[in-house]
Write an enzyme that holds these catalytic residues in place. Structure first.
Site, PDB file in Angstrom:
ATOM      1  NE  ARG A   1     116.941  47.664 -56.995  1.00 33.50           N
ATOM      2  CZ  ARG A   1     118.259  48.115 -56.904  1.00 33.50           C
ATOM      3  NH1 ARG A   1     118.951  48.394 -58.129  1.00 33.50           N
ATOM      4  NH2 ARG A   1     118.866  48.370 -55.635  1.00 33.50           N
TER       5      ARG A   1
ATOM      6  CE  LYS B   1     121.996  46.991 -52.930  1.00 37.63           C
ATOM      7  NZ  LYS B   1     123.176  47.538 -53.721  1.00 37.63           N
TER       8      LYS B   1
ATOM      9  CE1 TYR C   1     124.602  45.486 -60.212  1.00 35.93           C
ATOM     10  CE2 TYR C   1     122.212  45.387 -59.635  1.00 35.93           C
ATOM     11  CZ  TYR C   1     123.260  45.831 -60.406  1.00 35.93           C
ATOM     12  OH  TYR C   1     123.007  46.224 -61.601  1.00 35.93           O
TER      13      TYR C   1
ATOM     14  CG  HIS D   1     128.364  46.641 -54.846  1.00 36.75           C
ATOM     15  ND1 HIS D   1     129.046  47.288 -55.597  1.00 36.75           N
ATOM     16  CD2 HIS D   1     127.024  46.702 -55.204  1.00 36.75           C
ATOM     17  CE1 HIS D   1     128.274  47.783 -56.885  1.00 36.75           C
ATOM     18  NE2 HIS D   1     126.747  47.621 -56.454  1.00 36.75           N
TER      19      HIS D   1
ATOM     20  CD  GLU E   1     129.285  43.700 -57.527  1.00 40.58           C
ATOM     21  OE1 GLU E   1     129.731  43.354 -56.622  1.00 40.58           O
ATOM     22  OE2 GLU E   1     127.786  43.381 -57.873  1.00 40.58           O
TER      23      GLU E   1
ATOM     24  CG  ASP F   1     127.041  50.689 -54.293  1.00 41.28           C
ATOM     25  OD1 ASP F   1     127.912  51.430 -54.795  1.00 41.28           O
ATOM     26  OD2 ASP F   1     126.051  50.507 -55.243  1.00 41.28           O
TER      27      ASP F   1
END
Length: 368
Positions: A15, A75, A94, A96, A118, A270
């Site tokens: 991505r 990511k 993101y 996490h 997120e 994740d």
């Protein structure tokens, strides 16, 4: 504002953080966008498309990180990228963080402004930037689970949909949110017998209505989990607590009671996973076996379908990137409570309560 889009370097991550339409939206407003060469190739976007949209191409990730006020990724930064981050830089991706405390430490020490997709949360509790990837991961879960059930992949050799005269596969989905409902759609379409567990009775009623009784919906408690896990062929973990580690709902003892060759797919991996036996894997080595049960726990599942994932993600992320570029991070957050909840670190502090609690940091309200 100067916006940088580096190429993703996590294992098999195809991505890209921004598509040409997003670049054009920013450059038409007078902002500058620098894109690393080849950043979009994995999503089917050639460099020329970025140039036509007004971006400037740079040869290396180091150049992109060095010049940018705001980095837009997909990511979380991985170890080789830690040294590239700089004080006051905005990283929009993101994160996490509950599952990567070492990254949180770097963000705090370097005083990086971490805006996490997120945890951007609307007043109704929905997570608009997490939703598209949850939809993708949910739909992928039965697919990868069905593949893992094949004998050559370590499974018991079961076809989820069965055939006339032979039983269908039993799929148990823990969590009836976005991941859960999309996993149920695909599993039902494959012909499996599907059960969804959730603690929200209104959600269970909704699922019962939309599936017209084709999915069994049950309240998620320890007794139902203990009864159903050993009976299922495919167990899908679909639990989310915003910003925090996922709760462990399935113990190793329960996993050991599953029939050998059964499969676990934990989409919550994740965020630490909701099944005791899970740990993150990669697309190169996606599965491992515990007590005879195959575990598929790839932490960036949607990266495998990058064209779909990239465009779905950008449909939601671009408007916040524009708001930050136009107003500056603090002003944009001051005027948007949802975006403020996306702040995970700022000025060397952890400023999201669930993230702070999960990591053992003192929570500091963001100074806007």
């Amino acid at each position: 504002m100067i916006v940088g889009v580096p190429k993703e370097i996590k294992n098999r991550e195809y991505r890209v953080g921004m598509i040409p339409a997003g670049v054009r939206s920013l450059t038409q407003r007078g902002h500058k966008v620098f894109v690393e060469r080849g950043a979009g190739e994995g999503s089917g976007i050639p460099d020329e498309r970025y140039v036509q949209a007004g971006a400037t191409l740079l040869n290396t990730a180091d150049e992109v990180w060095a010049i940018a006020d705001m980095i837009v990724k997909v990511k979380e930064p991985v170890a080789p990228e830690y040294a590239r981050m700089k004080k006051g830089q905005i990283v929009y991706t993101y994160f996490h963080l509950a599952a990567v405390p070492e990254l949180a430490k770097v963000l705090v020490e370097k005083e990086v402004a971490a805006v996490a997709y997120e945890t951007i949360e609307l007043p109704d509790g929905s997570l608009p930037l997490l939703r598209p990837m949850s939809e993708v991961a949910g739909k992928m879960a039965p697919q990868v689970g069905a593949k893992s059930l094949e004998k050559e992949h370590g499974g018991k050799g079961l076809l989820l949909g069965g055939v006339p005269g032979v039983r269908r596969g039993e799929v148990l989905i823990i969590g009836g949110g976005v991941v859960g409902i999309n996993a149920a759609k695909v599993a039902v379409g494959m012909g499996a017998n599907v059960t969804v567990l959730d603690t929200n009775t209104k959600r269970l009623g909704y699922l019962d209505d939309v599936f017209l009784g084709r999915v069994q919906v049950l309240y998620s408690d320890s007794e139902n989990i203990a009864r159903l896990v050993p009976q299922c062929d495919l167990l899908i973990g679909a639990v989310l607590v915003t910003g925090a580690r996922a709760p462990t709902l399935v113990t190793r003892d329960l996993i050991s009671k599953m029939e050998p060759g059964s499969v676990v797919v934990d989409v919550a991996v994740d965020q630490g996973g909701c099944i005791e036996t899970v740990h993150a894997t990669t697309h190169d080595n996606p599965t491992y076996t515990v007590d005879g049960v195959v575990h598929y726990c790839v932490a960036n599942m949607p990266g495998a379908v990058a064209q779909t994932s990239t465009f779905a993600l950008n449909n939601e992320t671009t408007r916040y990137a524009i708001a930050i570029a136009e107003q500056g991070l603090r002003k944009a957050c001051a005027g948007d409570a949802a975006l403020t909840l996306g702040l995970n670190t700022l000025d060397g502090t952890v400023c999201h309560p669930a993230v702070a609690e999960s990591l053992g940091y003192t929570y500091h309200a963001p100074r806007l």
